[in-house]
Design an enzyme around this catalytic site. Structure first.
Site, PDB file in Angstrom:
ATOM      1  N   ASP A   1       5.637   2.258  -4.100  1.00 36.01           N
ATOM      2  CA  ASP A   1       4.942   3.533  -4.090  1.00 36.01           C
ATOM      3  C   ASP A   1       4.021   3.621  -2.880  1.00 36.01           C
ATOM      4  O   ASP A   1       3.049   2.883  -2.781  1.00 36.01           O
ATOM      5  CB  ASP A   1       4.137   3.640  -5.390  1.00 36.01           C
ATOM      6  CG  ASP A   1       3.383   4.955  -5.487  1.00 36.01           C
ATOM      7  OD1 ASP A   1       3.716   5.890  -4.733  1.00 36.01           O
ATOM      8  OD2 ASP A   1       2.460   5.034  -6.306  1.00 36.01           O
TER       9      ASP A   1
ATOM     10  N   ASP B   1       5.722  10.958   1.228  1.00 34.43           N
ATOM     11  CA  ASP B   1       5.568  10.147   0.025  1.00 34.43           C
ATOM     12  C   ASP B   1       6.918   9.600  -0.419  1.00 34.43           C
ATOM     13  O   ASP B   1       7.914  10.305  -0.397  1.00 34.43           O
ATOM     14  CB  ASP B   1       4.958  11.029  -1.084  1.00 34.43           C
ATOM     15  CG  ASP B   1       4.720  10.240  -2.357  1.00 34.43           C
ATOM     16  OD1 ASP B   1       4.353   9.058  -2.272  1.00 34.43           O
ATOM     17  OD2 ASP B   1       4.896  10.816  -3.451  1.00 34.43           O
TER      18      ASP B   1
END
Ligand SMILES: *[C@@H]1O[C@H](CO)[C@@H](O)[C@H](O)[C@H]1NC(C)=O
Ligand SMILES: *[C@@H]1O[C@H](CO)[C@@H](O)[C@H](O)[C@H]1NC(C)=O
Length: 506
Positions: A186, A384
């Site tokens: 992440d 992201d």
């Protein structure tokens, strides 16, 4: 004679002029799959100059065939039930880790419960909402700072809530002897953690839960340590060890002891990080699937990137596979292939962990959309790994949807799929032609989205434009992982730049 030549600009016809030039030429259209050959134009003396003057600019504008459309077989895009990668490549010899989609057949948990597209996209919205709240809170805090010079005004610079959890997994080893753990990675959060025994509350994971008592190199970080103080949220246990606490935006959470142990990035003994600091979670719940935990690749000081910086340089790159049945990679360290184009990595005050860039334009079929630059600068943009679908400012999305649907007019519409409102029914088609979509960033770096990133193919009868609009013009835009597929995405933290290189996964 000449009226036979209908150059259909919308579908990227191109004109071929075999030699000898005046006598025969061919026009090929993707739409009709038909090649019209016209030989011996008797009235060439009259027609040809006119034709050339009409056709050549088109030819130049559209360039080589395929430069403005992707033609692909719809069946290649459907979710597969078999992993196309051989198991052998799973153990690479560098800090290059194999990346798999957590819900696909290459996942170590592929026999797990299936997640519907609707569920996946709804979870995605929870993550995006968290980004929006955090970015606008940081902007408000910066605004207050600007308005007031009084040090009494204290708005927490860190609003604390990381994002919901991501969709891609890598397998790393913790402890001595190493225990393999398949973890989500992440770029939107910093703390790395895995579930640890003894569990207070643990969800069911695929691999055995890591037991620090069985590792000869594990130690707990004392709560007096500066490293403990760097955590966004920490406390002191009765034994004066550091306790961490991470609440994610989708209500997932993890708490436990902040510890140190050896992290093995590959099977090679040289790819280890001794005394790697991570959360040993004894109370964990939420949307982590059957993963062992999560690797934080944000820019903050506790992230893997920062901790690995001395050995590998503060940089990493990854390639997310075109579909869930193939594999990609995550490389810790600097690796920048020649075809990678860079844009500056920007920082927003109050949000030191996120990777901001400047999106400046969008092209469809090679043509820039008429979107004022202020639309992008008002919103700001971040990259992201965990957001699935790219979110654009409403005006930018509207322009994209209009241009895209004009070029897809020949296909039948299909119902919307959760947040995706522009969908097509490709039943009966072998091949589908979609216009290219390019995202243009500051200093000209371009992400020419792979066709697997333009359409989100739920089924043959429902394939949707894989972009969505933000609610508000000032909500931050997010470059999601579907659009990053098959590109080498380089995060060069130390040199503050982000790069994109096409066709990288293989
Ligand atoms: C192993 O490392 C070498 C040199 O770093 C590289 O050329 C080779 O491709 C790597 N092999 C695998 C399987 O990753
Ligand atoms: C897609 O198109 C086919 C053939 O035109 C039709 O039979 C089918 O019902 C359509 N499916 C949906 C979901 O619209």
């Amino acid at each position: 004679m000449c009226h036979l030549l209908e150059l259909d600009a919308q579908w990227g016809c191109y004109l071929r002029l075999p030699s000898p030039i005046p006598y025969s030429y061919q026009i090929t259209c993707f739409r009709s799959k038909m090649a019209v050959s016209l030989a011996w134009c008797f009235f060439c003396c009259h027609c040809l100059p006119l034709l050339l003057s009409l056709a050549l600019p088109l030819h130049l504008a559209y360039g080589k065939p395929n430069s403005d459309v992707h033609v692909f077989s719809i069946h290649d895009m459907l979710p597969k039930s078999i992993c196309s990668s051989s198991e052998a490549s799973a153990s690479s010899n560098s800090s290059r880790l194999q990346v798999v989609h957590r819900h696909g057949p290459c996942s170590p948990f592929s026999d797990g419960p299936k997640v519907s597209h609707g569920q996946l996209l709804d979870t995605d919205q929870a993550r995006v909402d968290t980004f929006h709240v955090r970015v606008s809170a940081a902007a408000a805090a910066a605004h207050v700072d600007k308005l007031s010079s009084s040090p009494a005004v204290t708005i927490p610079a860190r609003t604390g809530i990381p994002l919901g959890t991501g969709n891609y997994l890598v397998t790393v080893g913790f402890g001595t002897p190493r225990r393999d753990s398949s973890v989500i990675f992440d770029t939107g959060s910093d703390v790395t953690w895995i579930q640890c025994a003894p569990c207070n509350v643990c969800y069911t994971q695929e691999e055995p839960v890591f037991d620090p008592a069985e590792s000869s190199t594990y130690s707990a970080v004392p709560c007096s340590s500066a490293d403990c103080g760097r955590l966004d949220s920490h406390s002191c246990s009765a034994a004066s060890t550091c306790r961490y606490d991470v609440q994610y935006g989708d209500n997932s959470q993890t708490q436990g002891t902040f510890g140190r142990d050896t992290l093995s990035l590959s099977t090679s003994p040289s790819d280890v990080l001794p005394d790697f600091e991570f959360g040993c979670g004894d109370a964990n719940s939420g949307l982590f699937g059957r993963s062992a935990g999560l690797i934080g690749l944000g820019r903050g000081s506790v992230s893997l990137v920062s901790q690995a910086a001395r050995k590998y340089g503060a940089a990493f790159s990854y390639c997310l596979p075109s579909g869930s049945s193939s594999v990609g990679y995550l490389t810790i360290g600097r690796r920048s292939p020649a075809n990678t184009k860079y844009t500056p990595m920007l920082t927003v005050p109050g949000l030191p962990s996120f990777y901001f860039v400047s999106l400046t334009a969008i092209k469809v079929g090679g043509k820039p959309l008429p979107i004022p630059k202020t639309v992008f600068s008002t919103a700001g943009t971040l990259v992201d790994s965990g957001t699935v679908i790219t979110r654009l400012p409403p005006t930018a999305y509207a322009a994209l949807r209009t241009a895209f649907s004009q070029r897809m007019a020949q296909y039948s519409p299909a119902p919307a799929l959760a947040i995706l409102d522009t969908c097509y029914n490709f039943t009966g088609y072998e091949k589908v032609a979609v216009p290219t979509v390019e995202l243009v960033f500051g200093r000209g770096a371009t992400l020419n989205v792979d066709f697997s990133g333009i359409l989100y193919v739920a089924s043959v009868s429902q394939a949707c434009l894989a972009f969505a609009a933000n609610d508000r013009a000032d909500d931050v835009a997010i470059i999601g992982n579907v659009q990053q597929r098959t590109h080498n995405v380089v995060y060069d933290v130390i040199r503050r730049k982000i790069g994109f290189g096409a066709k990288a996964c293989n």
